[in-house]
Design a protein around this motif. Structure first.
Motif, PDB file in Angstrom:
ATOM      1  N   SER A  74      -6.543  73.624  24.021  1.00 45.05           N
ATOM      2  CA  SER A  74      -6.717  72.431  23.188  1.00 45.05           C
ATOM      3  C   SER A  74      -6.327  71.210  24.004  1.00 45.05           C
ATOM      4  CB  SER A  74      -5.836  72.507  21.934  1.00 45.05           C
ATOM      5  OG  SER A  74      -4.483  72.323  22.282  1.00 45.05           O
ATOM      6  N   GLY A  75      -6.672  70.036  23.493  1.00 44.59           N
ATOM      7  CA  GLY A  75      -6.277  68.790  24.156  1.00 44.59           C
ATOM      8  C   GLY A  75      -4.763  68.656  24.196  1.00 44.59           C
ATOM      9  N   LEU A  76      -4.108  69.057  23.107  1.00 48.14           N
ATOM     10  CA  LEU A  76      -2.650  68.922  23.066  1.00 48.14           C
ATOM     11  C   LEU A  76      -1.948  69.938  23.962  1.00 48.14           C
ATOM     12  CD1 LEU A  76      -1.804  67.875  19.420  1.00 48.14           C
ATOM     13  CD2 LEU A  76      -2.014  66.474  21.466  1.00 48.14           C
ATOM     14  N   TYR A  99      -2.739  58.453  20.509  1.00 50.26           N
ATOM     15  CA  TYR A  99      -3.132  59.554  19.609  1.00 50.26           C
ATOM     16  C   TYR A  99      -1.862  60.117  18.986  1.00 50.26           C
ATOM     17  CZ  TYR A  99      -5.133  63.960  18.030  1.00 50.26           C
ATOM     18  OH  TYR A  99      -5.527  65.025  17.264  1.00 50.26           O
ATOM     19  N   ASP A 171      -5.956  59.384  28.931  1.00 50.95           N
ATOM     20  CA  ASP A 171      -6.638  60.218  27.940  1.00 50.95           C
ATOM     21  C   ASP A 171      -8.043  59.618  27.783  1.00 50.95           C
ATOM     22  OD1 ASP A 171      -7.664  61.392  25.657  1.00 50.95           O
ATOM     23  OD2 ASP A 171      -5.730  61.496  24.634  1.00 50.95           O
ATOM     24  N   THR A 173     -10.638  61.004  26.306  1.00 49.97           N
ATOM     25  CA  THR A 173     -11.382  61.722  25.263  1.00 49.97           C
ATOM     26  C   THR A 173     -12.433  60.835  24.596  1.00 49.97           C
ATOM     27  OG1 THR A 173      -9.474  63.133  24.835  1.00 49.97           O
ATOM     28  CG2 THR A 173     -11.122  62.995  23.086  1.00 49.97           C
ATOM     29  N   TRP A 174     -12.072  59.585  24.327  1.00 48.51           N
ATOM     30  CA  TRP A 174     -13.000  58.703  23.608  1.00 48.51           C
ATOM     31  C   TRP A 174     -14.023  58.074  24.543  1.00 48.51           C
ATOM     32  CZ3 TRP A 174     -11.144  55.549  18.815  1.00 48.51           C
ATOM     33  CH2 TRP A 174     -10.547  56.427  17.908  1.00 48.51           C
ATOM     34  N   SER A 193      -9.519  65.984  25.349  1.00 45.92           N
ATOM     35  CA  SER A 193      -9.694  66.957  24.290  1.00 45.92           C
ATOM     36  C   SER A 193     -11.188  67.269  24.347  1.00 45.92           C
ATOM     37  CB  SER A 193      -9.309  66.360  22.939  1.00 45.92           C
ATOM     38  OG  SER A 193      -9.811  67.204  21.913  1.00 45.92           O
ATOM     39  N   THR A 195     -12.616  69.245  22.658  1.00 47.10           N
ATOM     40  CA  THR A 195     -13.009  69.461  21.259  1.00 47.10           C
ATOM     41  C   THR A 195     -13.986  68.376  20.790  1.00 47.10           C
ATOM     42  OG1 THR A 195     -10.686  70.137  20.984  1.00 47.10           O
ATOM     43  CG2 THR A 195     -11.970  69.832  18.979  1.00 47.10           C
ATOM     44  N   LYS A 196     -13.927  67.213  21.433  1.00 51.51           N
ATOM     45  CA  LYS A 196     -14.648  66.044  20.941  1.00 51.51           C
ATOM     46  C   LYS A 196     -16.016  65.927  21.607  1.00 51.51           C
ATOM     47  CE  LYS A 196     -10.758  65.688  18.778  1.00 51.51           C
ATOM     48  NZ  LYS A 196      -9.665  64.840  19.209  1.00 51.51           N
ATOM     49  N   GLY A 206     -10.682  72.691  22.653  1.00 55.78           N
ATOM     50  CA  GLY A 206     -10.366  72.836  24.079  1.00 55.78           C
ATOM     51  C   GLY A 206      -9.751  71.584  24.668  1.00 55.78           C
TER      52      GLY A 206
HETATM   53  C1  LIG Z   1      -8.340  64.995  19.427  1.00 57.52           C
HETATM   54  C2  LIG Z   1      -7.603  64.220  20.444  1.00 57.52           C
HETATM   55  C3  LIG Z   1      -6.528  64.789  21.136  1.00 57.52           C
HETATM   56  C4  LIG Z   1      -6.008  66.187  20.823  1.00 57.52           C
HETATM   57  O1  LIG Z   1      -6.900  67.185  21.160  1.00 57.52           O
HETATM   58  P1  LIG Z   1      -6.957  68.634  20.445  1.00 57.52           P
HETATM   59  O2  LIG Z   1      -8.120  69.281  21.103  1.00 57.52           O
HETATM   60  O3  LIG Z   1      -7.128  68.385  18.975  1.00 57.52           O
HETATM   61  O4  LIG Z   1      -5.664  69.302  20.735  1.00 57.52           O
HETATM   62  C5  LIG Z   1      -5.898  64.030  22.112  1.00 57.52           C
HETATM   63  N1  LIG Z   1      -6.298  62.771  22.376  1.00 57.52           N
HETATM   64  C6  LIG Z   1      -7.327  62.192  21.729  1.00 57.52           C
HETATM   65  C7  LIG Z   1      -7.702  60.795  22.077  1.00 57.52           C
HETATM   66  C8  LIG Z   1      -8.012  62.887  20.735  1.00 57.52           C
HETATM   67  O5  LIG Z   1      -9.021  62.288  20.089  1.00 57.52           O
END
Ligand SMILES: *Cc1c(COP(=O)(O)O)cnc(C)c1O
Length: 375
Positions: A74-76, A99, A171, A173-174, A193, A195-196, A206
């Protein structure tokens, strides 16, 4: 070659059957060679490494222009492994609107190990430098931030970090590597993450860390990954590799839709404010122009005129935007962040965060039009 070509053509697994797409290797254990010592296939036990995980890590490193990548469940889990590479007494600088669960990890897991942090508004460069203490080792960035979409000037923060011998994590992710590549701006570790947007279909959990250099901290975190075992399964890795092949096809639709929806909502009399880095009204728009390419991402937040109940009513009146957490999937989502972050959170009561999907923008705008008439 461009990364979009390389993601499709490189690091795929050939099993000898002629299969064009990679197989999933579920085996947890791998056979030793004739000498009884070595592993001719290069693999030994799946917590340590696996062909699908190796393929995923190679692809992700290429997407972010990094030297190497370590993937997680996961991201975390990825974030946790960064904090585990610190030592007792270390101090970290974290964005004040990071986050939310990053703070929870630090409070609930790492405070007991003597790791301290200071929350800083990352758009205030002088404030960041002032917050540095003799034991500060890490500056954490998240841009655009969640849920206020503040833009951090990555190069400026990297300069401050270098001056004070701190390492940097972004980070991403976005922003995703489609819009921003922190490695190219000097960041040591880029976090995802997956996951996004990288997963892109809200069906894979992930995380990943991409390293600018395969340095000593990388070696430590790689060892933690193998020993701690917070790893993605072969199936997750395979599915994510599949998603990465369509990444560059999906992303322009997310950002074009978000830009159009942001412009529509900004002009609407029932909306107090739209937070989207692509709008010229965004306070850090010039920084976004400087450090983002190909658009400004698929995330935006809106402040609805009125209070918490007006925001909740709007979320409920929408038909195509599902009121659910998370982001980055093909389907549009909307979320009242304060409800999830709790009363202690600084997020405004009338804020809704929107993950704009890849539906037809005409339908998305039409949905907001009818919903806004009802509140
Ligand atoms: C969702 C998210 C996370 C955490 O990721 P997980 O896959 O839910 O553990 C961390 N940082 C950002 C910016 C996120 O959007």
């Amino acid at each position: 070659m461009e990364f979009s070509t390389r993601i499709i053509h490189e690091d795929n697994i050939k099993d000898g059957s002629g299969a064009v797409m990679s197989p999933i290797i579920l085996s947890t254990t791998f056979e030793r060679g004739e000498d009884g010592i070595n592993y001719p296939g290069g693999y030994f036990y799946s917590r340590y490494d696996n062909p699908n995980r190796n393929a995923l890590e190679n692809k992700l490193a290429k997407m972010e222009n990094g030297a190497t990548c370590v993937s997680f469940a996961s991201g975390l889990a990825a974030a946790t492994n960064v904090f585990q590479s610190l030592k007792s007494g270390d101090h970290i600088i974290i964005p004040d609107d990071t986050y939310f669960s990053i703070r929870s990890i630090l409070d609930q897991m790492f405070a007991a190990f003597g790791i301290r942090y200071t929350l800083v508004d990352m758009t205030d460069l002088a404030g960041v430098e002032k917050a540095i203490q003799p034991n500060t080792v890490l500056i954490w960035m998240e841009t655009p931030s969640n849920p206020s979409l503040k833009i951090t000037d990555i190069e400026a923060i990297v300069r401050i970090a270098k001056k004070h011998n701190c390492f940097t994590v972004a980070d991403n992710t976005w922003a995703t590597p489609f819009y921003t590549k922190p490695t190219d701006l000097g960041v040591d570790i880029t976090l995802h993450s997956t996951t996004k947007y990288l997963g892109g279909h809200s069906d894979i959990l992930g995380g990943a860390l991409i390293f600018k250099n395969a340095d000593e901290r990388y070696e430590r975190i790689r060892a933690f990954q193998k020993l701690g075992g917070a790893v993605p399964s072969p199936y997750d890795c395979w599915l994510l590799c599949r998603s990465l092949t369509t990444f560059v096809a999906r992303m322009p639709i997310h950002s074009n839709n978000a830009m159009q929806l942001a412009s529509y909502l900004e002009a609407h009399p029932k909306i107090e404010r739209v937070l989207y880095p692509g709008l010229t009204s965004h306070p850090q728009h010039p920084i976004a122009v400087k450090q983002m390419q190909n658009g400004y991402g698929g995330m935006l937040s809106i402040l609805v005129k009125g209070d918490r109940s007006s925001a909740l009513k709007l979320a409920d009146a929408l038909n195509l935007f599902t009121h659910a957490t998370s982001l980055g999937g093909v389907e549009s989502l909307i979320e009242h962040r304060k409800s999830i972050e709790g009363e202690a959170s600084p997020t405004a009561d009338n804020l809704l965060r929107i993950s704009v999907g890849i539906e037809d923008i005409k339908d998305l705008v039409e949905d907001f039009k009818q919903a806004l008439e009802k509140i």
